[in-house]
Design an enzyme around this catalytic site. Structure first.
Site, PDB file in Angstrom:
ATOM      1  N   ARG A   1      19.945  22.693  -2.528  1.00 19.30           N
ATOM      2  CA  ARG A   1      19.405  24.041  -2.324  1.00 19.30           C
ATOM      3  C   ARG A   1      18.602  24.056  -1.034  1.00 19.30           C
ATOM      4  O   ARG A   1      18.433  23.034  -0.393  1.00 19.30           O
ATOM      5  CB  ARG A   1      18.474  24.364  -3.492  1.00 19.30           C
TER       6      ARG A   1
ATOM      7  N   LYS B   1      19.920  13.054 -11.772  1.00 20.74           N
ATOM      8  CA  LYS B   1      19.495  12.102 -10.744  1.00 20.74           C
ATOM      9  C   LYS B   1      20.146  10.737 -10.921  1.00 20.74           C
ATOM     10  O   LYS B   1      20.420  10.042  -9.940  1.00 20.74           O
ATOM     11  CB  LYS B   1      17.971  11.991 -10.752  1.00 20.74           C
TER      12      LYS B   1
END
Lengths: 165, 504, 504, 165
Positions: B295, B118
């Site tokens: 995803r 991240k």
């Protein structure tokens, strides 16, 4: 047969007159009451209005889940109730509290020691279930009396994890 | 053109079922994998083939990349769909697939890596000119000491987030430096157990913010399109509970701007296949990049309902090396869709997870309803996996129509055997603030109660009182009957006894 | 503007549920009526109010117009929705409603009357220039003698049809004058019991014909539109089993022509609300008016899926005196929809109706699936009513996609407790002629078999053999176990005995 | 344990070797076989392939409904089977036939009389159920021996309606 049914702070006098009739606080109504699919799901037609609810037996009450709202209901035979009130009711509260596992899971941490004084709201134990870490907090002030589990242990639902006095 | 004729679905639950269905409808063979707890699971029942991975715990089953690749090889699978969670955002897994000549239905490992960490992601998109939430700048594994020293510069309140993060796991909110050490520990602990990586970073907490995300879809030929936004601000403990598309605060101008930025962010990591850019939008409609999920999202159906595009089928199309089946300008918004995540947790008992065997179900059906479920009557909900057992998605011509339809669907839905959060959703659909679209990511925790207004309260309480009394009455009546029966029996015996004496 | 705030639904099963859902989503109160057999039915559970009509037989319950009007009056219902069947096409019922100041959600009594008597209908539309199938011209109750004398003029094969007809009840096919008397009797008998009217008429049998119908919708302001066609040729004993929209043989030119004729037919009786014009289309694509159904059709969902128009909500809108929510030119065809009627009848036992309690259900769900069901686990299927227990409707981008989706949905669908015709639908979805769209109304009875091709046959038979053996083995094993347990028990007793002796 | 399982005109030799293995006509396979939701629905994993079927006990066979196709399967212990074949097998067909109600319903008409000769396919009785009139036809030639019901009567499933010789 007459009952006193208590929900929250409200008391209702409910009389089961016969198969088809009940009265609540004196108002008589026509009922058609039936369980659905032999489940704790009940269909009630009362003066034509159709209602459906889950009704689960609780510890010493009935949990009625109606239209998404939960109504914990205490149902007492009127006589019984009167006697109880006469007796001054209510059992003496034991000072002991047993922390039980609300669901099966893995004990991740026990951030308290035996003999340690505890304030209401302190975290007593961290239990992992369904990938979530759940902090189990103390409902009262007290002292940790006995810890029955250690980190890494998996526990069944309702297993006693530790006790407070 | 890569051939995709046999897909191994490396997941479980509703998303595995969702993917298997898409494959079946495309005439593609499917391979399921399962843990010892899931022998009876729907994805095992619906797949063409199914192979055991190992014991129930994810680490010994659904996270066993090695075994999964093995099975893919042995069964001659030419592609793997990871779904969400588990191995979906593990670039090493994507690598191994590629190495084994098995198409990974998702982005390239490099994109997963770039967005998976991240902090790296923040830096990458920031350099590409995408606005980010202020927070830890320098990339790398930061010690508690480092973080405690950086924290004051960022300012409180702030968020501790897992570097490997996602789904709010390992996320903690910090209001003061004092509580920070304890929260760092619990955050690292949760991150460790969820991702096998306890590394965390800090981010300023944008207050009164909404969580709005943009669905991205990109093919291998450089075409990148966005499929509008999803409003995901209804969360609890950073877990999304309700999602909708479009967002009630969005207008076409802001949508266009956020869409363009999202496309830019995706391009910054040369993104392919389906992905989602999450943004925070503050009161003044400024938006900040939060993270990219490389995803399929849990909430993808709301986008499918309003755009008419089947995201899983599009993912497979892309994996086959074909171009997107549409252009950006073809993307429409038809009506409004809302999704409620049905979790096995009891909103009347602190949202505690609830486990057990499902004894009875009655699904809402009819027009405009879609249920993506991984469970059925007789299936056992175990404590090993995510508590989400189904997604209820509705479509309506307008947001109001969708809310009305969701209300009736929630009222129809019956699940016996585990407690669910359906009552939470029912209260939310009745909440004036939700109906007015006035909420932020803290709404559920800070301003939402499950109490209803006095009037309905009392009338329903009366009905509840009557029902409880009737059930109690019947149960006592029943036991009474038994006693009577027994009495009759004994008297019969007495009678027999007498008869015998008479005939001696 | 007529107020519609409280609707009595004068029906049962899936259509009653369908209507209650629409009302709920419009914020309209609902009143259900039910027979003694239906106390536990879904429509009773879902409605706001529910009242008992009488014993199970329709004549004593759902056909008791008097009781229904009574209940409507007492409960202050301002509208009645008749659904289909039962009282839906009884102009006298519509009259009484009007008389009682209760809005009948459907056409005017005069339109029902004109179209309800099938012979009058033929004449009316013929005069309006609509092509009809040759048959008995002169209106009136014809005796067997009359009919036997007219028959040869029409020519064989021909059809005996109930004047009060619908749904193939009281319909018989006649190949020769010899078999006609017996068939007239049985037709009249069935018509009598179905409609309380044994009157019949004759119609030439158009061979190799398809059954294609046009959905009509008209408001009270003279706007009449059609919502394209439905292909309903997959029938057995004149009962529709599978419907789809659009029809595989239709092109926009023919659609426009049939649509225009259908609108003309509706206008010829000053039609209002939803209705359907049924046509026969022969090999050379000539079409003939068959009859008009002055009500909502069982198969209305396929039209809803491809046009995006909610027919029941539109019916209510019209009943409120408002104009159609769209114009003819707005009507689109988006993709393809197919409906399979799930009947409680066993295709492997001469389609005999199957009754009993539903012990278990697993519904197909996921994208593009709609189930309109009137039953649930624990509900008892009685012999009193129609065998249709659910409708499975799927949407696909193309007809091929819809068929593939229907296949997976049918394979997922589980119902235990009654036998259903799901296997019939599965075979149909695999049939090359169905896939090719090459079928007529006789296809099921004359050219369709449930046999599969040899190869799958053998491989599946082997699996079946193994499964049957395993079940048989387990059941014998179980009984064996019991014996063993008993043996152990006795031996234990022996042991106890010995122990006692030892300690005497 | 070895079984001879017959489906249609095909015979399969199926051996249940152990919990996890069967052989069919000699080919050994790995199986994982389990009922679903305690229903007559079974899930079979055989060499990894996933199959599911309804399996109902029939009169003297098993009805396997697999992928929409019905496979009536006769399962016989190999020994048993051998003995039977040795004994020349097959019980003598009784000439009598009892027409039973295939489902509950209302007897609408009985178009035959006792003593009346019947051809195979003749309509013996008309039974109304679920609003459909079902013509029950004779499976054989014969003579109506005894009529046990009359029009207007409602009958239960499997009730004997009339007999033929």
């Amino acid at each position: 047969m007459k009952y006193i049914t208590t929900i929250g702070d409200k008391e209702y006098t409910v009389e089961v007159i016969d198969e088809r009739h009940v009265s609540i606080n004196g108002r008589v109504m026509t009922v058609d009451f039936a369980p659905v699919s032999n489940q704790p799901v009940y269909s009630l037609l009362i003066d034509g209005k159709s209602h459906e609810a889950y009704i689960y037996p609780g510890e010493e009450n009935w949990e009625v889940l109606l239209r998404g709202r939960l109504y914990p209901a205490q149902v007492e035979d009127e006589r019984e109730k009167r006697l109880k009130t006469a007796a001054g009711g209510g059992v003496a509260e034991s000072g002991e509290f047993h922390l039980r596992a609300p669901m099966p899971g893995l004990v991740v941490a026990v951030p308290v020691k035996e003999g340690q004084p505890i304030k209401k709201g302190d975290v007593l134990l961290i239990l992992e279930s369904m990938k979530m870490q759940n902090e189990l907090k103390s409902p009262k002030d007290g002292t940790v009396q006995r810890i029955r589990v250690k980190p890494g242990e998996t526990v069944e639902q309702k297993a006693t994890l530790l006790s407070l006095v | 053109m890569a051939a995709v004729t046999k897909v191994l679905v490396a997941n479980r639950g509703e998303i595995a079922v969702r993917i298997i269905r898409a494959c079946r409808e495309l005439g593609i063979e499917t391979i399921a994998v399962f843990s010892e707890a899931d022998r009876q699971a729907l994805h095992v029942r619906y797949a063409d083939e199914a192979y055991l991975l190992g014991p129930a715990p994810s680490r010994e089953s659904y996270l066993r990349a090695d075994k999964i690749i093995d099975i893919a090889r042995k069964t001659g699978a030419d592609a793997v769909h990871p779904g969400y969670g588990f191995l979906a955002e593990r670039e090493d897994f994507a690598e191994v697939c590629a190495g084994a000549g098995i198409k990974f239905i998702g982005p390239k490992p490099s994109s997963i890596a770039a967005m998976g960490d991240k902090m790296t992601a923040r830096e990458t998109v920031r350099k590409a000119g995408v606005p980010v939430v202020p927070g830890t700048e320098d990339v790398g594994n930061l010690s508690n000491e480092d973080l405690l020293s950086i924290a004051p510069k960022i300012g409180f309140p702030l968020l501790i987030k897992a570097t490997a993060g996602g789904g709010g796991k390992g996320m903690r909110e910090v209001r003061s430096i004092e509580e920070m050490p304890h929260l760092l520990d619990s955050a690292r602990r949760e991150a460790e157990s969820a991702f096998g990586d306890g590394n965390v970073y800090l981010e300023k907490l944008v207050e009164g913010a909404r969580h709005i995300e943009i669905q991205i879809i990109a093919d291998e030929h450089g075409n990148v399109a966005h499929l509008n936004e999803r409003e995901c601000s209804i969360q609890r403990r950073h877990q999304k509970l309700i999602e909708e598309s479009p967002s009630p605060i969005m207008d076409s101008e802001l949508r266009a701007r956020m869409g363009a930025v999202a496309v830019k962010a995706a391009q910054s990591v040369d993104y392919q296949n389906a992905g989602t850019i999450e943004f925070l939008v503050d009161k003044d409609r400024n938006f900040y990049f939060l993270e990219m999920n490389t995803r399929l999202q849990v909430e993808h159906p709301v986008t499918e309902m309003v755009t008419g595009i089947d995201l899983v089928k599009e993912q497979i199309r892309i994996a086959r090396g074909r171009a997107l089946s549409f252009k950006q300008e073809d993307v429409q918004i038809n009506g409004h869709a809302i999704e409620c995540r049905v979790n096995a947790e009891d909103p009347y008992n602190g949202y505690m997870p609830s486990t057990g065997k499902i004894m009875h179900t009655l699904l809402p059906t009819g027009p405009g309803i879609r249920v993506d479920s991984g469970v059925y009557t007789g299936f056992e909900i175990t404590p090993h996996y995510d508590p989400m057992i189904a997604k209820l998605i509705v479509w309506g011509e307008t947001r109001a129509a969708a809310i009305l339809r969701m209300r009736r669907a929630l009222e129809e839905y019956r699940i016996v055997g585990v407690r669910t959060n359906i009552p939470f959703h029912q209260s939310m659909m009745d909440s004036h603030r939700f109906m007015g679209g006035q909420f932020d990511t803290r709404f559920v925790e800070e301003r939402f109660t499950m109490q209803e207004d006095e009037t309905t309260q009392t009338s329903n309480a009366e009905i509840a009182a009557i029902m409880a009394t009737l059930v109690a009455h019947q149960s006592t009546a029943r036991s009474a009957q038994f006693i009577q029966r027994n009495e009759r029996d004994t008297s019969n015996w007495k009678w027999v006894g007498r008869w015998e004496r008479m005939h001696r």
